[in-house]
Write a protein that holds these residues in place. Structure first.
Motif, PDB file in Angstrom:
ATOM      1  N   HIS A  21       0.832  -1.210   0.000  1.00  0.00           N
ATOM      2  CA  HIS A  21       0.000   0.000   0.000  1.00  0.00           C
ATOM      3  C   HIS A  21       0.864   1.257   0.000  1.00  0.00           C
ATOM      4  O   HIS A  21       0.625   2.188  -0.759  1.00  0.00           O
ATOM      5  CB  HIS A  21      -0.925  -0.015   1.220  1.00  0.00           C
ATOM      6  CG  HIS A  21      -1.759   1.204   1.366  1.00  0.00           C
ATOM      7  ND1 HIS A  21      -2.814   1.490   0.539  1.00  0.00           N
ATOM      8  CD2 HIS A  21      -1.674   2.252   2.231  1.00  0.00           C
ATOM      9  CE1 HIS A  21      -3.355   2.638   0.888  1.00  0.00           C
ATOM     10  NE2 HIS A  21      -2.680   3.126   1.910  1.00  0.00           N
ATOM     11  N   VAL A  22       1.886   1.263   0.852  1.00  0.00           N
ATOM     12  CA  VAL A  22       2.785   2.424   0.923  1.00  0.00           C
ATOM     13  C   VAL A  22       3.552   2.579  -0.382  1.00  0.00           C
ATOM     14  O   VAL A  22       3.711   3.691  -0.894  1.00  0.00           O
ATOM     15  CB  VAL A  22       3.748   2.303   2.131  1.00  0.00           C
ATOM     16  CG1 VAL A  22       4.832   3.355   2.066  1.00  0.00           C
ATOM     17  CG2 VAL A  22       2.980   2.407   3.437  1.00  0.00           C
ATOM     18  N   ASP A  23       4.030   1.467  -0.939  1.00  0.00           N
ATOM     19  CA  ASP A  23       4.763   1.529  -2.200  1.00  0.00           C
ATOM     20  C   ASP A  23       3.882   2.060  -3.333  1.00  0.00           C
ATOM     21  O   ASP A  23       4.352   2.808  -4.195  1.00  0.00           O
ATOM     22  CB  ASP A  23       5.306   0.150  -2.574  1.00  0.00           C
ATOM     23  CG  ASP A  23       6.448  -0.283  -1.662  1.00  0.00           C
ATOM     24  OD1 ASP A  23       7.001   0.587  -0.962  1.00  0.00           O
ATOM     25  OD2 ASP A  23       6.777  -1.490  -1.641  1.00  0.00           O
ATOM     26  N   ASP A  24       2.605   1.654  -3.334  1.00  0.00           N
ATOM     27  CA  ASP A  24       1.682   2.147  -4.361  1.00  0.00           C
ATOM     28  C   ASP A  24       1.498   3.655  -4.261  1.00  0.00           C
ATOM     29  O   ASP A  24       1.333   4.343  -5.259  1.00  0.00           O
ATOM     30  CB  ASP A  24       0.314   1.461  -4.234  1.00  0.00           C
ATOM     31  CG  ASP A  24       0.377  -0.009  -4.612  1.00  0.00           C
ATOM     32  OD1 ASP A  24       1.371  -0.424  -5.245  1.00  0.00           O
ATOM     33  OD2 ASP A  24      -0.581  -0.747  -4.263  1.00  0.00           O
ATOM     34  N   ARG A  25       1.521   4.179  -3.059  1.00  0.00           N
ATOM     35  CA  ARG A  25       1.288   5.606  -2.849  1.00  0.00           C
ATOM     36  C   ARG A  25       2.579   6.415  -2.819  1.00  0.00           C
ATOM     37  O   ARG A  25       2.534   7.630  -2.720  1.00  0.00           O
ATOM     38  CB  ARG A  25       0.536   5.810  -1.534  1.00  0.00           C
ATOM     39  CG  ARG A  25      -0.858   5.261  -1.547  1.00  0.00           C
ATOM     40  CD  ARG A  25      -1.596   5.541  -0.264  1.00  0.00           C
ATOM     41  NE  ARG A  25      -1.406   6.872   0.258  1.00  0.00           N
ATOM     42  CZ  ARG A  25      -2.120   7.942  -0.078  1.00  0.00           C
ATOM     43  NH1 ARG A  25      -3.088   7.810  -0.951  1.00  0.00           N
ATOM     44  NH2 ARG A  25      -1.883   9.115   0.465  1.00  0.00           N
ATOM     45  N   LYS A  26       3.718   5.744  -2.903  1.00  0.00           N
ATOM     46  CA  LYS A  26       5.005   6.422  -2.739  1.00  0.00           C
ATOM     47  C   LYS A  26       5.192   7.576  -3.720  1.00  0.00           C
ATOM     48  O   LYS A  26       5.602   8.667  -3.330  1.00  0.00           O
ATOM     49  CB  LYS A  26       6.143   5.420  -2.904  1.00  0.00           C
ATOM     50  CG  LYS A  26       7.501   5.995  -2.645  1.00  0.00           C
ATOM     51  CD  LYS A  26       8.569   4.938  -2.759  1.00  0.00           C
ATOM     52  CE  LYS A  26       9.927   5.547  -2.493  1.00  0.00           C
ATOM     53  NZ  LYS A  26      10.987   4.546  -2.595  1.00  0.00           N
ATOM     54  N   LYS A  42       3.866  15.135  -3.572  1.00  0.00           N
ATOM     55  CA  LYS A  42       3.268  16.121  -2.663  1.00  0.00           C
ATOM     56  C   LYS A  42       4.337  16.813  -1.829  1.00  0.00           C
ATOM     57  O   LYS A  42       4.273  18.019  -1.588  1.00  0.00           O
ATOM     58  CB  LYS A  42       2.241  15.454  -1.744  1.00  0.00           C
ATOM     59  CG  LYS A  42       0.928  15.182  -2.426  1.00  0.00           C
ATOM     60  CD  LYS A  42      -0.094  14.651  -1.453  1.00  0.00           C
ATOM     61  CE  LYS A  42      -1.415  14.393  -2.144  1.00  0.00           C
ATOM     62  NZ  LYS A  42      -2.442  13.923  -1.221  1.00  0.00           N
ATOM     63  N   ILE A  43       5.324  16.061  -1.378  1.00  0.00           N
ATOM     64  CA  ILE A  43       6.421  16.644  -0.594  1.00  0.00           C
ATOM     65  C   ILE A  43       7.191  17.655  -1.446  1.00  0.00           C
ATOM     66  O   ILE A  43       7.490  18.758  -0.993  1.00  0.00           O
ATOM     67  CB  ILE A  43       7.351  15.542  -0.047  1.00  0.00           C
ATOM     68  CG1 ILE A  43       6.625  14.733   1.026  1.00  0.00           C
ATOM     69  CG2 ILE A  43       8.647  16.141   0.510  1.00  0.00           C
ATOM     70  CD1 ILE A  43       7.366  13.506   1.496  1.00  0.00           C
ATOM     71  N   LYS A  44       7.503  17.289  -2.688  1.00  0.00           N
ATOM     72  CA  LYS A  44       8.214  18.207  -3.581  1.00  0.00           C
ATOM     73  C   LYS A  44       7.386  19.460  -3.848  1.00  0.00           C
ATOM     74  O   LYS A  44       7.915  20.573  -3.847  1.00  0.00           O
ATOM     75  CB  LYS A  44       8.550  17.512  -4.906  1.00  0.00           C
ATOM     76  CG  LYS A  44       9.679  16.530  -4.806  1.00  0.00           C
ATOM     77  CD  LYS A  44       9.983  15.899  -6.143  1.00  0.00           C
ATOM     78  CE  LYS A  44      11.108  14.883  -6.027  1.00  0.00           C
ATOM     79  NZ  LYS A  44      11.383  14.241  -7.310  1.00  0.00           N
ATOM     80  N   GLU A  45       6.090  19.269  -4.068  1.00  0.00           N
ATOM     81  CA  GLU A  45       5.211  20.402  -4.320  1.00  0.00           C
ATOM     82  C   GLU A  45       5.176  21.332  -3.111  1.00  0.00           C
ATOM     83  O   GLU A  45       5.256  22.547  -3.243  1.00  0.00           O
ATOM     84  CB  GLU A  45       3.791  19.903  -4.623  1.00  0.00           C
ATOM     85  CG  GLU A  45       2.794  20.995  -4.901  1.00  0.00           C
ATOM     86  CD  GLU A  45       1.387  20.456  -5.081  1.00  0.00           C
ATOM     87  OE1 GLU A  45       0.462  21.286  -5.119  1.00  0.00           O
ATOM     88  OE2 GLU A  45       1.210  19.227  -5.169  1.00  0.00           O
ATOM     89  N   TYR A  46       5.097  20.744  -1.922  1.00  0.00           N
ATOM     90  CA  TYR A  46       5.088  21.551  -0.698  1.00  0.00           C
ATOM     91  C   TYR A  46       6.384  22.343  -0.564  1.00  0.00           C
ATOM     92  O   TYR A  46       6.360  23.535  -0.250  1.00  0.00           O
ATOM     93  CB  TYR A  46       4.881  20.652   0.517  1.00  0.00           C
ATOM     94  CG  TYR A  46       5.060  21.367   1.816  1.00  0.00           C
ATOM     95  CD1 TYR A  46       4.078  22.226   2.303  1.00  0.00           C
ATOM     96  CD2 TYR A  46       6.218  21.221   2.568  1.00  0.00           C
ATOM     97  CE1 TYR A  46       4.236  22.906   3.483  1.00  0.00           C
ATOM     98  CE2 TYR A  46       6.393  21.889   3.753  1.00  0.00           C
ATOM     99  CZ  TYR A  46       5.388  22.732   4.215  1.00  0.00           C
ATOM    100  OH  TYR A  46       5.567  23.409   5.391  1.00  0.00           O
TER     101      TYR A  46
END
Length: 144
Positions: free
Chosen positions: A69-74, A80-84
């Motif tokens: 699940h985490v890998d799918d959302r990685k 999102k982190i880069k955008e932030y």
């Protein structure tokens, strides 16, 4: 009708409306409360879920599912982190002048207070500060 009667009538209508609104609010609140009570949460039976097969194997399966699940959302998380970070950087660049101006004004405003604070701080920690300075000078001489 004169002005006094109109004001009185308006106030009565307003109070009646307020009372009606309050009753509606309390009624809907009570309904929601009763609704929550009627739907009890289902008790999860861990014994039947984990007891039938090898416990260690079941835990490994759960871990594997979570990792997948985490890998799918990685990718989305990283994006999102880069955008932030980019938004944050843009914001700071955009407001750099305002921030510097504010800091300058603050320092000017609090100049005497800061000076007094530094003086008290130095007096309080005089021995520590002087000892650090001696060590630095000694290290610089040893390097040379």
């Amino acid at each position: 009708m004169d002005l006094r009667e109109l004001k009185k009538l308006r106030e009565e209508n307003f109070l009646a409306h307020k009372k009606k609104k309050r009753e509606y609010y309390l009624k809907s609140k009570l309904e929601k409360k009763l609704e929550r009570k009627s739907t009890k949460r289902e008790v999860f039976d861990y014994e039947s879920h984990l007891g039938g097969i090898d416990f260690n194997q079941r835990i490994k399966d759960i871990i594997r599912q979570q990792k997948q699940h985490v890998d799918d959302r990685k990718d989305r998380i990283v994006a999102k982190i880069k955008e932030y970070k980019s938004k944050k950087r843009e914001y700071y660049i955009e407001n750099k002048d305002k921030r510097l101006q504010y800091d300058k004004e603050y320092r000017e405003e609090k100049k005497e207070e800061l000076r007094e604070y530094r003086r008290r701080y130095y007096q309080k920690n005089k021995d520590k500060i002087l000892e650090k300075q001696r060590k630095r000078r000694k290290q610089q001489k040893d390097k040379e």
